[in-house]
Motif scaffolding. Structure first.
Motif, PDB file in Angstrom:
ATOM      1  N   MET A 186       0.860  -1.172   0.000  1.00  0.00           N
ATOM      2  CA  MET A 186       0.000   0.000   0.000  1.00  0.00           C
ATOM      3  C   MET A 186       0.900   1.225   0.000  1.00  0.00           C
ATOM      4  SD  MET A 186      -2.959   1.111   2.731  1.00  0.00           S
ATOM      5  CE  MET A 186      -3.759  -0.461   2.603  1.00  0.00           C
ATOM      6  N   ASN A 187       0.717   2.116  -0.944  1.00  0.00           N
ATOM      7  CA  ASN A 187       1.543   3.298  -1.042  1.00  0.00           C
ATOM      8  C   ASN A 187       0.679   4.551  -0.909  1.00  0.00           C
ATOM      9  OD1 ASN A 187       3.722   4.935  -1.355  1.00  0.00           O
ATOM     10  ND2 ASN A 187       3.835   4.732  -3.562  1.00  0.00           N
ATOM     11  N   CYS A 188       0.268   4.833   0.305  1.00  0.00           N
ATOM     12  CA  CYS A 188      -0.533   6.029   0.566  1.00  0.00           C
ATOM     13  C   CYS A 188      -0.154   6.559   1.944  1.00  0.00           C
ATOM     14  CB  CYS A 188      -2.014   5.716   0.476  1.00  0.00           C
ATOM     15  SG  CYS A 188      -2.581   4.558   1.725  1.00  0.00           S
ATOM     16  N   ASP A 189      -0.429   7.830   2.171  1.00  0.00           N
ATOM     17  CA  ASP A 189      -0.124   8.438   3.461  1.00  0.00           C
ATOM     18  C   ASP A 189      -1.324   8.418   4.405  1.00  0.00           C
ATOM     19  OD1 ASP A 189       2.452   9.110   2.622  1.00  0.00           O
ATOM     20  OD2 ASP A 189       1.757  10.983   1.751  1.00  0.00           O
ATOM     21  N   LEU A 190      -2.513   8.489   3.819  1.00  0.00           N
ATOM     22  CA  LEU A 190      -3.729   8.601   4.626  1.00  0.00           C
ATOM     23  C   LEU A 190      -4.824   7.724   4.037  1.00  0.00           C
ATOM     24  CD1 LEU A 190      -5.495  10.047   6.813  1.00  0.00           C
ATOM     25  CD2 LEU A 190      -5.930  11.812   5.098  1.00  0.00           C
ATOM     26  N   ILE A 191      -5.477   6.949   4.894  1.00  0.00           N
ATOM     27  CA  ILE A 191      -6.620   6.131   4.488  1.00  0.00           C
ATOM     28  C   ILE A 191      -7.865   6.786   5.087  1.00  0.00           C
ATOM     29  CG2 ILE A 191      -7.713   3.856   4.637  1.00  0.00           C
ATOM     30  CD1 ILE A 191      -4.836   2.742   5.189  1.00  0.00           C
ATOM     31  N   ILE A 192      -8.863   7.080   4.242  1.00  0.00           N
ATOM     32  CA  ILE A 192     -10.128   7.649   4.711  1.00  0.00           C
ATOM     33  C   ILE A 192     -11.238   6.692   4.279  1.00  0.00           C
ATOM     34  CG2 ILE A 192     -11.663   9.650   4.741  1.00  0.00           C
ATOM     35  CD1 ILE A 192      -9.297  11.340   3.779  1.00  0.00           C
ATOM     36  N   PRO A 193     -11.536   5.693   5.094  1.00  0.00           N
ATOM     37  CA  PRO A 193     -12.568   4.734   4.723  1.00  0.00           C
ATOM     38  C   PRO A 193     -13.957   5.242   5.091  1.00  0.00           C
ATOM     39  CG  PRO A 193     -11.615   4.097   6.798  1.00  0.00           C
ATOM     40  CD  PRO A 193     -10.896   5.347   6.344  1.00  0.00           C
ATOM     41  N   GLY A 194     -14.964   4.755   4.411  1.00  0.00           N
ATOM     42  CA  GLY A 194     -16.333   5.065   4.802  1.00  0.00           C
ATOM     43  C   GLY A 194     -16.671   4.375   6.105  1.00  0.00           C
ATOM     44  N   GLU A 195     -16.164   3.185   6.265  1.00  0.00           N
ATOM     45  CA  GLU A 195     -16.382   2.406   7.478  1.00  0.00           C
ATOM     46  C   GLU A 195     -15.305   1.330   7.527  1.00  0.00           C
ATOM     47  OE1 GLU A 195     -19.860  -0.208   9.671  1.00  0.00           O
ATOM     48  OE2 GLU A 195     -20.232   0.615   7.690  1.00  0.00           O
ATOM     49  N   VAL A 196     -14.743   1.121   8.694  1.00  0.00           N
ATOM     50  CA  VAL A 196     -13.726   0.087   8.857  1.00  0.00           C
ATOM     51  C   VAL A 196     -14.395  -1.156   9.427  1.00  0.00           C
ATOM     52  CG1 VAL A 196     -11.594  -0.568  10.031  1.00  0.00           C
ATOM     53  CG2 VAL A 196     -11.891   1.754   9.210  1.00  0.00           C
ATOM     54  N   ILE A 197     -14.484  -2.189   8.614  1.00  0.00           N
ATOM     55  CA  ILE A 197     -15.048  -3.449   9.101  1.00  0.00           C
ATOM     56  C   ILE A 197     -13.969  -4.516   9.242  1.00  0.00           C
ATOM     57  CG2 ILE A 197     -17.361  -3.020   8.219  1.00  0.00           C
ATOM     58  CD1 ILE A 197     -16.621  -4.812   5.817  1.00  0.00           C
ATOM     59  N   ASP A 198     -12.768  -4.178   8.788  1.00  0.00           N
ATOM     60  CA  ASP A 198     -11.649  -5.104   8.852  1.00  0.00           C
ATOM     61  C   ASP A 198     -10.641  -4.549   9.846  1.00  0.00           C
ATOM     62  OD1 ASP A 198      -9.537  -6.796   8.489  1.00  0.00           O
ATOM     63  OD2 ASP A 198      -9.302  -6.415   6.347  1.00  0.00           O
ATOM     64  N   TRP A 199     -10.449  -5.210  10.961  1.00  0.00           N
ATOM     65  CA  TRP A 199      -9.571  -4.707  12.007  1.00  0.00           C
ATOM     66  C   TRP A 199      -8.124  -4.602  11.550  1.00  0.00           C
ATOM     67  CZ3 TRP A 199      -5.560  -7.784  13.588  1.00  0.00           C
ATOM     68  CH2 TRP A 199      -5.647  -9.133  13.271  1.00  0.00           C
TER      69      TRP A 199
END
Length: 85
Positions: A1-14
């Motif tokens: 994964m090559n990103c600085d920030l993750i903005i998910p709608g909802e985190v369902i995967d811990w």
């Protein structure tokens, strides 16, 4: 994964949160901005309280009740000199 920030709608995967923590522990700068499922729905529910009486054409009082943030946590990382940030 090559990103600085993750903005998910909802985190369902811990594992996403664990990935961000592990990456930061290894000195790889990653961040997770988790707005949360209920917080994303709140603006729509506020609108629904205004829209629904018009659609139903009735005098039934309908109110929006803000639930507030259901999440709250902080993460601390030790600075090189041993102080907490």
């Amino acid at each position: 994964m090559n990103c600085d920030l993750i903005i998910p709608g909802e985190v369902i995967d811990w594992t996403i949160g664990e990935y961000v923590q592990d990456a930061n522990t290894l000195g790889i700068r990653r961040a997770l901005l988790n707005v949360g499922h209920f917080n994303l729905e709140e603006p729509g529910m506020r609108y629904m309280a205004q829209w629904l009486p018009k659609v139903l054409a009735c005098d039934l009082p309908i109110h929006f009740v803000q639930s507030g943030n259901s999440f709250g946590w902080l993460s601390f990382k030790k600075a090189e000199e041993g102080k907490r940030l």
